[in-house]
Write an enzyme that holds these catalytic residues in place. Structure first.
Site, short mmCIF file in Angstrom:
data_model
loop_
_atom_site.label_atom_id
_atom_site.label_comp_id
_atom_site.label_asym_id
_atom_site.label_seq_id
_atom_site.Cartn_x
_atom_site.Cartn_y
_atom_site.Cartn_z
N ARG A 120 41.68 45.64 56.79
CA ARG A 120 42.44 46.87 57.03
C ARG A 120 42.10 47.41 58.41
NH1 ARG A 120 40.00 47.15 51.87
NH2 ARG A 120 41.49 47.23 50.12
N LYS A 159 36.82 49.96 51.05
CA LYS A 159 37.00 51.17 50.26
C LYS A 159 35.84 51.34 49.29
CE LYS A 159 42.05 51.42 50.45
NZ LYS A 159 43.30 51.49 49.67
N TYR A 166 50.36 42.64 45.94
CA TYR A 166 50.29 42.70 47.41
C TYR A 166 50.83 41.45 48.07
CZ TYR A 166 48.12 43.70 51.94
OH TYR A 166 47.90 43.95 53.27
N HIS A 216 40.16 43.68 47.30
CA HIS A 216 40.83 44.39 46.22
C HIS A 216 39.92 44.50 45.01
CE1 HIS A 216 45.07 43.33 47.87
NE2 HIS A 216 44.63 44.47 48.35
N ARG A 242 47.95 41.95 57.85
CA ARG A 242 47.14 41.74 56.64
C ARG A 242 47.97 41.03 55.57
NH1 ARG A 242 42.85 43.90 53.47
NH2 ARG A 242 43.43 44.80 51.47
#
Length: 324
Positions: free
Chosen positions: A175, A199, A305, A296, A273
């Site tokens: 990202r 994340k 995705y 993920h 990405r």
């Protein structure tokens, strides 16, 4: 025109709406924000999204129940709130996001003792129609990489930086926030691996290939030393003033590189990405491996995705079906 409904397309000011909530609801928003930031470790952008939805929900609750507080939040209030959103023209994806935000809030409020039960699980998530996003073909990606390095041959530090970061984005599928958060020590050039903090502050190792390594080597040896201002600055990618690179600059650079390729779709870093993930699948990578590379939390996210081309499905059919 004064008064009445706000102009279409303009969102109410979040700070104003939040300040207008009754004190108990405002305190709940503050506590929920601390939970998202400190306990779940979500990014500032994600937290803002959650809070905007929750403030909208609690503003609706306040209009229905006055000063009744969070305890008045039940499934009927949730459904009526979503119904008003739908009537106002909210898309399926927006309604799904707001449903997820409401569920996150009610789950937290129940655990915090603000609700006697959690009505969130009784709230159905609207189904979404997902269009397949545009991606670069492998040849278009090669052209975009060359375009990003067009000024690097003259040794310009910004051109060396831009080429390195576009190569890294495409090679790893990280990202844009993860790219900007990289430090020099996160690069293991001997193993060709990046240490990425994703994340929720989750760390993962992401490999990259020889072209990205070559571009990184030139940036680190000939480009970065010309831009760095403070020796203690650990950031891998720097802006022209010597600070850590801003995501906006990355997006602009990627748009310029892809825009130089005839016939290529208009893509930003997230498009690179997605292109990387798609081409990994086309090359035979399994979903679990792609999930790990992308960072993920669930395989379902990876399945949504990425998409597999018709050509790959045909090839699998030709190899495996007895009557192909």
């Amino acid at each position: 025109m004064t008064g009445g409904r706000p102009a279409r397309g303009r969102r109410p000011d979040l700070k104003q709406v939040r300040a207008g909530l009754p004190s108990e609801l405002g305190a709940a928003v503050d506590d929920f924000e601390r939970h998202l930031t400190a306990e779940r470790g979500l990014s500032a952008h994600t937290v803002r999204g959650y809070l905007a939805d929750v403030v909208s929900l609690l503003s609706h609750l306040s209009g229905l129940a006055g000063d009744a507080g969070v305890r008045a939040l039940d499934v009927s209030v949730l459904r009526e709130w979503l119904s008003t959103q739908h009537a106002a023209g909210a898309s399926r994806s927006t309604l799904a996001r707001r449903t997820a935000s409401a569920r996150a809030f009610t789950g937290w409020a129940f655990r915090a003792g603000l609700l006697p039960g959690d009505p969130g699980p009784r709230l159905s998530v609207p189904s979404q129609r997902r269009a397949l996003p545009a991606v670069l073909r492998a040849d278009q990606a090669d052209d975009a990489m060359r375009a990003s390095g067009s000024g690097a041959e003259q040794g310009d530090p910004v051109a060396l930086r831009d080429h390195a970061m576009v190569e890294v984005l495409y090679a790893t599928g990280v990202r844009v926030a993860e790219l900007c958060g990289l430090d020099v020590d996160d690069v293991d050039r001997e193993r060709r691996v990046l240490r990425v903090i994703g994340k929720g502050d989750k760390e993962r190792a992401v490999p990259y290939g020889a072209p990205a390594d070559e571009a990184l080597g030139r940036w680190l040896s000939a480009g970065r030393p010309k831009l760095v201002r403070e020796p203690a600055n650990a950031a891998l990618f720097l802006g022209v003033r010597g600070g850590r690179l801003n995501p906006r600059a990355v997006r602009r650079t990627v748009h310029d590189a892809v825009g130089a390729v005839d016939g290529a779709p208009d893509l930003g870093p997230h498009g690179l990405r997605h292109s990387a993930a798609t081409q990994l699948l086309e090359g035979g990578a399994d979903l679990r491996s792609v999930q790990e590379l992308l960072g993920h939390a669930t395989l379902a996210t990876t399945q949504l995705y990425t998409h597999v081309t018709v050509e790959r499905l045909k090839a699998i059919h030709d190899r495996t079906h007895p009557r192909s």
